[in-house]
Motif scaffolding. Structure first.
Motif: not given
Length: 79
Positions: A23-26, A37-47
């Motif tokens: 909704s915010d373009g991300g 135990k350890h999560v790696k993510v990638r915030l994309e777009g507007a994030c």
């Protein structure tokens, strides 16, 4: 919980948070889960350029992931 089950639960968590990011373009992508135990993510777009993305990561993404998979200890954004 097996690694496969854990991955499914983390994906469910990301699906729950994704509409808010969209909704915010991300968006968000799961990169990896290490040692179950350890999560790696990638915030994309507007994030990626958002000034509050670390707050989103902690208050939104990490909290939601831990709701689905309580054994997760850390969630980090990989650029």
């Amino acid at each position: 919980m097996t690694t496969e089950e854990l991955t499914i639960e983390v994906q469910k968590a990301l699906e729950e948070i994704r509409p808010f990011l969209n909704s915010d373009g991300g968006d968000i992508t799961l990169i990896s889960i290490e040692e179950d135990k350890h999560v790696k993510v990638r915030l994309e777009g507007a994030c990626t350029s958002c000034s509050v993305n670390q707050m989103t990561l902690r208050a939104g993404v990490e909290t939601t992931i831990k709701k689905f998979a309580p054994q997760i200890e850390t969630v980090v954004n990989i650029l």
